[in-house]
Design an enzyme around this catalytic site. Sequence first.
Site, PDB file in Angstrom:
ATOM      1  N   SER A  50       0.673  -0.915   0.228  1.00  0.00           N
ATOM      2  CA  SER A  50      -0.050  -0.156  -0.312  1.00  0.00           C
ATOM      3  C   SER A  50       1.079   0.967   0.022  1.00  0.00           C
ATOM      4  CB  SER A  50      -1.026   0.078   0.695  1.00  0.00           C
ATOM      5  OG  SER A  50      -2.167   0.778   1.315  1.00  0.00           O
ATOM      6  N   HIS A  93      -2.029  -0.839  -3.562  1.00  0.00           N
ATOM      7  CA  HIS A  93      -3.510   0.332  -3.301  1.00  0.00           C
ATOM      8  C   HIS A  93      -2.970   1.372  -3.970  1.00  0.00           C
ATOM      9  CE1 HIS A  93      -4.753  -2.151   0.789  1.00  0.00           C
ATOM     10  NE2 HIS A  93      -4.940  -2.742   0.084  1.00  0.00           N
ATOM     11  N   ASP A 104      -4.514  -4.918   5.744  1.00  0.00           N
ATOM     12  CA  ASP A 104      -4.633  -5.405   4.850  1.00  0.00           C
ATOM     13  C   ASP A 104      -3.693  -6.648   4.716  1.00  0.00           C
ATOM     14  OD1 ASP A 104      -6.952  -6.416   2.375  1.00  0.00           O
ATOM     15  OD2 ASP A 104      -5.646  -4.736   1.387  1.00  0.00           O
TER      16      ASP A 104
END
Length: 341
Positions: free
Chosen positions: A165, A191, A283
């Site tokens: 991310s 992400h 995540d």
Amino acid sequence: MSGIRVVVVDAAPRSRAQLVRALEADGDVVVVGQCDRGDAALDAVRSVRPDVVVLTGMARQPATSTVETIMAFVPTPILVLHPPAEDGPDAGRDDLGAGAVGVLPWSPTGEPATDERLRRKIRVLRRVAVVRHPRARLRPQGGRIPAAQAGRNGDVRPIVGMAASTGGPHTLARVIGELTAIEVPVLVVQHIHPDFVDGFVEWVARATGAKVTIATGGAVPEPGVFHIAPAGAHLKVTPSGRLALDAEPVTLHMPSANELFLSMARSLGPAAVGVLLTGMGDDGAAGLLAIHRAGGATIVQDGESSTIDGMPKAARELGAAGIVAPLPNIARAVLGAAGRR
């Protein structure tokens, strides 16, 4: 002066004024410097040492050149804003390559949702640790690994899944650049704003020399190819070994690292190799634990080398990390794990 300190660089007075208003609307961001030229940005950043630099259009110097200069002399988290109309495959690619930690579509129209998204991004980026980053082409350094063999997994061949991310683009570029000779498929979740997925894929391919493509539902993942999850859908692996794109479940991140890893655990078992890199939040931690419990290999970036030690830390605390490695050792760990399975 309290608050998140920002330097704004924008050639257009109206746009610059609107950008300042958008940034300071909630009271926790303070614009401590404004420039209308890229060549003045370095002096401003040196002088006030902001938490974040925000760059938009400049008349006489491309944003990419300004990013390169700042990152070479005064490394600072930089967010580059592009007009929504410039959301083609090239948007933001060169800026990320020059060292920017984020790109975002924005226009000086005063739209509340757009401005709020900008402020959220600033709050995240002020926590990013950056390093001196003179522009340089990444060169592949990894060696070849043997082709996957059946072994205890029958006909199930190894597949590597990687997720990142915040701070991920440069981290992934480094790891992918050292895995260009890998002979198993690699699936990647990053992400990133949906408008910049195409540009991200093209930039990684150009920067690393690797075979990089946007994943396609129903396709058989190809050995040696890095399949990047598209925007707005989860990337998964089916029991038949094909790729699937799924709009369910609806989660904060679409695509989600958890959904990729969970599907790998279910479909591949011990043939799954999960890799979790820098990022904010958690995540991927639960999905990585599922791979670990299924007998697959799990590799997690260490806290010291992570730009944001959120996702990796969550995985480590959950007991999902089979191997914890600094960034320079991640590719070697992946090669070893994929080669043994």
